[in-house]
Scaffold this motif. Structure first.
Motif, PDB file in Angstrom:
ATOM      1  N   GLU A  13     -14.783   3.537   2.924  1.00 49.98           N
ATOM      2  CA  GLU A  13     -16.157   3.011   1.990  1.00 49.98           C
ATOM      3  C   GLU A  13     -15.821   2.183   1.231  1.00 49.98           C
ATOM      4  O   GLU A  13     -16.588   1.109   0.913  1.00 49.98           O
ATOM      5  N   LEU A  14     -14.615   2.314   0.639  1.00 46.11           N
ATOM      6  CA  LEU A  14     -13.958   1.157  -0.445  1.00 46.11           C
ATOM      7  C   LEU A  14     -13.916   0.053   0.467  1.00 46.11           C
ATOM      8  O   LEU A  14     -14.130  -1.015  -0.098  1.00 46.11           O
ATOM      9  N   THR A  24      -6.221  -3.533   5.021  1.00 44.58           N
ATOM     10  CA  THR A  24      -5.785  -4.242   3.695  1.00 44.58           C
ATOM     11  C   THR A  24      -5.815  -3.065   2.461  1.00 44.58           C
ATOM     12  O   THR A  24      -4.753  -3.390   1.644  1.00 44.58           O
ATOM     13  N   VAL A  25      -6.668  -2.439   2.364  1.00 42.98           N
ATOM     14  CA  VAL A  25      -6.758  -1.308   1.388  1.00 42.98           C
ATOM     15  C   VAL A  25      -5.433  -0.586   1.591  1.00 42.98           C
ATOM     16  O   VAL A  25      -4.904  -0.261   0.369  1.00 42.98           O
ATOM     17  N   TYR A  47     -10.736   7.347  -3.697  1.00 38.94           N
ATOM     18  CA  TYR A  47     -10.564   6.382  -4.655  1.00 38.94           C
ATOM     19  C   TYR A  47     -11.845   6.452  -5.720  1.00 38.94           C
ATOM     20  O   TYR A  47     -12.956   6.848  -5.429  1.00 38.94           O
ATOM     21  N   ALA A  48     -11.373   6.217  -7.025  1.00 40.88           N
ATOM     22  CA  ALA A  48     -12.386   6.163  -8.068  1.00 40.88           C
ATOM     23  C   ALA A  48     -13.256   4.935  -8.068  1.00 40.88           C
ATOM     24  O   ALA A  48     -13.002   3.894  -7.480  1.00 40.88           O
ATOM     25  N   PRO A  49     -14.499   4.688  -8.525  1.00 44.86           N
ATOM     26  CA  PRO A  49     -15.121   3.710  -8.599  1.00 44.86           C
ATOM     27  C   PRO A  49     -14.621   2.247  -9.318  1.00 44.86           C
ATOM     28  O   PRO A  49     -14.965   1.265  -8.781  1.00 44.86           O
ATOM     29  N   GLU A  50     -13.768   2.438 -10.058  1.00 46.12           N
ATOM     30  CA  GLU A  50     -12.890   1.414 -10.575  1.00 46.12           C
ATOM     31  C   GLU A  50     -11.992   0.799  -9.700  1.00 46.12           C
ATOM     32  O   GLU A  50     -11.695  -0.365  -9.886  1.00 46.12           O
ATOM     33  N   ALA A  51     -11.951   1.185  -8.652  1.00 45.14           N
ATOM     34  CA  ALA A  51     -11.074   0.797  -7.484  1.00 45.14           C
ATOM     35  C   ALA A  51     -11.493  -0.494  -6.834  1.00 45.14           C
ATOM     36  O   ALA A  51     -10.887  -1.338  -6.484  1.00 45.14           O
TER      37      ALA A  51
END
Length: 323
Positions: A13-14, A24-25, A47-51
């Motif tokens: 999702e990120l 890449t992530v 992962y948190a939103p700020e990621a």
């Protein structure tokens, strides 16, 4: 932002939100640049939103060509609440690297043009000549040449002042003929004294200790400046202030007076010194402006002064600084 009940997202999702691949992530996560908020029960990264914003910053920094180590420093400072100084230093460093790379590309372009435009039978030799010079070129070989030429134990300040004048800096955006001149200059200095096998230092250096060598080159520098002014005015080599200063530099080194007899001995000695006229010719070509006249160099000023001394001795014209 994320639809999951705990406000976190998966690596897939990120990656989709950031417009990058999962690989890449994972690379940035494994390198510690993109921390995970947690792991799922099955061991999957979360992962948190700020990621998303952090990943965008990483991509921007990498897109500008900053190495991973610099990206890490910026992120660490950002986490500490102040990334401005580190970011500025990283950008400045990258600009310096890019400047060097651009100079290298311009030098290679001019070198390739030089090889392309010469006659086919000349290309192998020319390729070897220009290929021996790094891009962008270094002046280290020229500095070594002069350190071997200058008097032993000459004070560092005097050496530095002379090298600043004697060692030409390669142009950032060279023309092909400047590349050729610098390559020939490099070949010249890697064969000391032009490969002649003769003595590599003027005989005046053997009489110059640490203090006297500084006096010698300080006096010569002044005389060369004066002679350069005369040359720019089109004055023919003749006695005058420049010649007096030139002779006095040697007289001071030898601890003697400037007399007619000394001038005759000096002329004979200098006539037998090793010649590096080719160095100065090539230096002028490296520094020369397209279509413009080449200005005086220490070498051409030296020759002007030698001719002025010979003219004075042959005609008996002019006075002497000391009798």
């Amino acid at each position: 932002m994320f639809s999951s009940h705990d406000g976190l997202c998966t690596i897939g999702e990120l990656a989709e939100l950031a417009g990058v691949s999962v690989k890449t992530v994972r690379f940035y996560s494994d390198g510690g640049l993109l921390p995970e908020a947690s792991r799922s029960a099955g061991g999957h990264r979360r992962y948190a939103p700020e990621a998303v914003e952090r990943l965008g910053l990483i991509r921007s920094l990498r897109g500008l060509g900053l190495p991973v180590a610099d990206v890490r420093s910026v992120l660490d400072e950002q986490d500490a609440g102040d990334a401005a100084d580190v970011l500025e230093a990283a950008v400045d460093g990258r600009l310096r690297v890019l400047g060097s790379e651009l100079r290298a590309l311009r030098w290679r372009e001019a070198a390739l043009q030089l090889v392309r435009d010469c006659r086919p039978e000349e290309r192998p030799a020319r390729l070897r000549l220009v290929g021996a010079v790094a891009a962008p070129p270094s002046t280290a070989a020229l500095v070594r040449f002069w350190r071997a030429w200058l008097p032993a134990r000459m004070p560092a300040r005097a050496v530095g002042a002379f090298l600043e004048v004697a060692v030409p800096q390669p142009p950032d955006d060279p023309r092909p003929e400047q590349v050729l001149a610098f390559a020939r200059l490099y070949a010249f200095v890697t064969r000391p004294c032009g490969g002649s096998g003769g003595p590599c230092q003027p005989r005046a250096h053997s009489a110059a200790g640490a203090r006297k060598s500084a006096v010698l080159y300080a006096g010569l520098a002044t005389a060369y400046d004066l002679a350069g002014g005369e040359m720019r005015r089109g004055t023919k080599p003749s006695p005058g202030e420049a010649l007096d200063g030139f002779v006095d530099a040697y007289a001071s080194t030898y601890g003697t007076r400037d007399t007619p007899g000394f001038r005759r001995r000096l002329a004979g000695q200098l006539a037998g010194d090793p010649r590096i006229d080719r160095y100065w010719e090539l230096t002028a070509e490296v520094l020369g402006a397209p279509g413009g006249e080449l200005g005086p160099t220490p070498g051409t000023a030296h020759d002007w002064l030698l001719e002025a001394l010979d003219n004075q001795l042959s005609t008996g014209a002019g006075g002497y600084a000391r009798r």
